[in-house]
Write a protein that holds these residues in place. Sequence first.
Motif, short mmCIF file in Angstrom:
data_model
loop_
_atom_site.label_atom_id
_atom_site.label_comp_id
_atom_site.label_asym_id
_atom_site.label_seq_id
_atom_site.Cartn_x
_atom_site.Cartn_y
_atom_site.Cartn_z
N LEU A 32 59.82 -17.93 9.32
CA LEU A 32 58.45 -17.49 9.58
C LEU A 32 58.46 -16.64 10.85
CD1 LEU A 32 55.40 -17.83 8.85
CD2 LEU A 32 55.37 -19.72 10.45
N THR A 33 57.89 -15.44 10.77
CA THR A 33 57.83 -14.55 11.93
C THR A 33 56.39 -14.14 12.19
OG1 THR A 33 58.25 -12.60 10.57
CG2 THR A 33 60.16 -13.63 11.59
N ILE A 34 56.11 -13.93 13.47
CA ILE A 34 54.79 -13.46 13.88
C ILE A 34 54.93 -12.00 14.28
CG2 ILE A 34 52.85 -13.79 15.44
CD1 ILE A 34 53.53 -16.18 13.44
N GLN A 35 54.13 -11.14 13.68
CA GLN A 35 54.24 -9.71 13.90
C GLN A 35 52.90 -9.09 14.24
OE1 GLN A 35 55.60 -8.73 9.97
NE2 GLN A 35 57.74 -8.60 10.65
N ARG A 36 52.96 -8.12 15.13
CA ARG A 36 51.79 -7.26 15.34
C ARG A 36 51.86 -6.17 14.29
NH1 ARG A 36 50.57 -3.08 20.25
NH2 ARG A 36 48.72 -2.17 19.27
N LEU A 37 50.78 -6.00 13.55
CA LEU A 37 50.73 -4.99 12.49
C LEU A 37 49.90 -3.80 12.97
CD1 LEU A 37 50.06 -7.35 9.46
CD2 LEU A 37 52.26 -6.51 10.30
N ALA A 38 50.54 -2.63 13.05
CA ALA A 38 49.83 -1.42 13.45
C ALA A 38 49.39 -0.61 12.22
CB ALA A 38 50.71 -0.57 14.36
N SER A 39 50.11 -0.80 11.12
CA SER A 39 49.74 -0.19 9.85
C SER A 39 50.10 -1.20 8.75
CB SER A 39 50.47 1.14 9.64
OG SER A 39 51.86 0.92 9.59
N THR B 268 43.87 -1.77 21.95
CA THR B 268 42.96 -2.83 22.39
C THR B 268 42.39 -3.66 21.22
OG1 THR B 268 41.08 -1.30 22.40
CG2 THR B 268 42.29 -1.61 24.49
N GLN B 269 42.58 -3.21 20.01
CA GLN B 269 42.15 -3.93 18.81
C GLN B 269 43.38 -4.16 17.93
OE1 GLN B 269 38.99 -5.07 18.52
NE2 GLN B 269 38.65 -4.11 20.51
N ARG B 270 43.93 -5.36 18.02
CA ARG B 270 45.21 -5.64 17.38
C ARG B 270 45.08 -6.65 16.24
NH1 ARG B 270 49.17 -6.09 22.70
NH2 ARG B 270 48.65 -4.03 23.54
N LEU B 271 46.08 -6.61 15.39
CA LEU B 271 46.17 -7.53 14.26
C LEU B 271 47.55 -8.19 14.31
CD1 LEU B 271 45.24 -8.65 11.48
CD2 LEU B 271 46.16 -6.55 10.47
N TYR B 272 47.56 -9.52 14.29
CA TYR B 272 48.80 -10.29 14.25
C TYR B 272 48.81 -11.12 12.98
CZ TYR B 272 49.91 -8.99 19.02
OH TYR B 272 50.22 -8.27 20.16
N ALA B 273 50.00 -11.26 12.40
CA ALA B 273 50.10 -12.02 11.16
C ALA B 273 51.40 -12.83 11.13
CB ALA B 273 50.05 -11.07 9.96
N ALA B 274 51.35 -13.91 10.37
CA ALA B 274 52.52 -14.74 10.12
C ALA B 274 53.11 -14.30 8.78
CB ALA B 274 52.12 -16.22 10.08
N GLN C 87 42.77 -11.47 14.59
CA GLN C 87 42.46 -10.22 15.26
C GLN C 87 42.38 -10.50 16.75
OE1 GLN C 87 39.06 -9.63 12.30
NE2 GLN C 87 39.34 -7.60 13.20
N LEU C 88 42.95 -9.60 17.55
CA LEU C 88 42.96 -9.75 19.00
C LEU C 88 42.30 -8.52 19.62
CD1 LEU C 88 43.87 -10.99 21.73
CD2 LEU C 88 46.08 -9.85 21.38
N LYS D 192 40.59 -11.80 23.42
CA LYS D 192 39.60 -12.47 22.57
C LYS D 192 40.13 -12.45 21.14
CE LYS D 192 35.52 -11.39 25.30
NZ LYS D 192 34.17 -10.83 25.30
N ILE D 193 40.23 -13.66 20.56
CA ILE D 193 40.76 -13.80 19.21
C ILE D 193 39.62 -14.09 18.24
CG2 ILE D 193 42.21 -15.23 17.72
CD1 ILE D 193 44.13 -15.51 20.10
N PHE D 194 39.63 -13.35 17.15
CA PHE D 194 38.63 -13.50 16.10
C PHE D 194 39.33 -13.72 14.77
CE2 PHE D 194 36.95 -10.71 19.34
CZ PHE D 194 35.69 -11.23 19.58
N ASN D 195 38.64 -14.34 13.86
CA ASN D 195 39.08 -14.47 12.47
C ASN D 195 40.48 -15.06 12.31
OD1 ASN D 195 36.68 -13.35 11.34
ND2 ASN D 195 37.38 -11.35 12.01
N LEU D 196 40.80 -16.06 13.11
CA LEU D 196 42.06 -16.78 12.93
C LEU D 196 41.95 -17.58 11.64
CD1 LEU D 196 44.76 -18.07 13.73
CD2 LEU D 196 43.49 -19.63 15.21
N ASN D 197 42.80 -17.24 10.67
CA ASN D 197 42.71 -17.92 9.38
C ASN D 197 44.09 -18.01 8.73
OD1 ASN D 197 41.17 -19.33 7.57
ND2 ASN D 197 40.46 -17.54 6.45
N VAL D 198 44.30 -19.09 8.02
CA VAL D 198 45.53 -19.35 7.27
C VAL D 198 45.15 -19.48 5.80
CG1 VAL D 198 47.48 -20.94 6.98
CG2 VAL D 198 46.50 -20.57 9.27
#
Length: 128
Positions: free
Chosen positions: A3-10, A38-44, A55-56, A64-70
């Motif tokens: 399992l990896t955590i990645q910042r997704l730019a596209s 300043t508006q980032r997306l991270y995913a597992a 969303q960060l 500020k983290i929004f929409n943390l969901n699994v």
Amino acid sequence: MKLTIQRLASLTAQDRIDLAKVWPEMDIVQLEAQLSETQRLYAARFNDRLLAALQLSISGTQGKIFNLNVREVTRRRGVGQYLLVETIAQNGALTDWWIADDGDADRGVRAAFMQACGFRAQADGWVK
């Protein structure tokens, strides 16, 4: 595979499909258009599939983290906690963290999760 955590730019076509399962009500195309420094997306990611995301929003030293969901089929396995911990670790310059009290988990489950991650409740979310 790990399992990896990645910042997704596209997003790839498969990422869009997977995120639609994480966030069924969200406009994924619009989300992708808003991504920036300043508006980032991270995913597992596991086996080339996204299982969870958040969303960060960054302002100075505050995150500020929004929409943390699994994805529902993946819950209760530590994916959300790993996503949160790794996102914070990957953004070491940020010193103040706030998490919106949003998402589709019931309030009791969310409270237990946030406390286990070291956050404390506020009227409109969680702080660390």
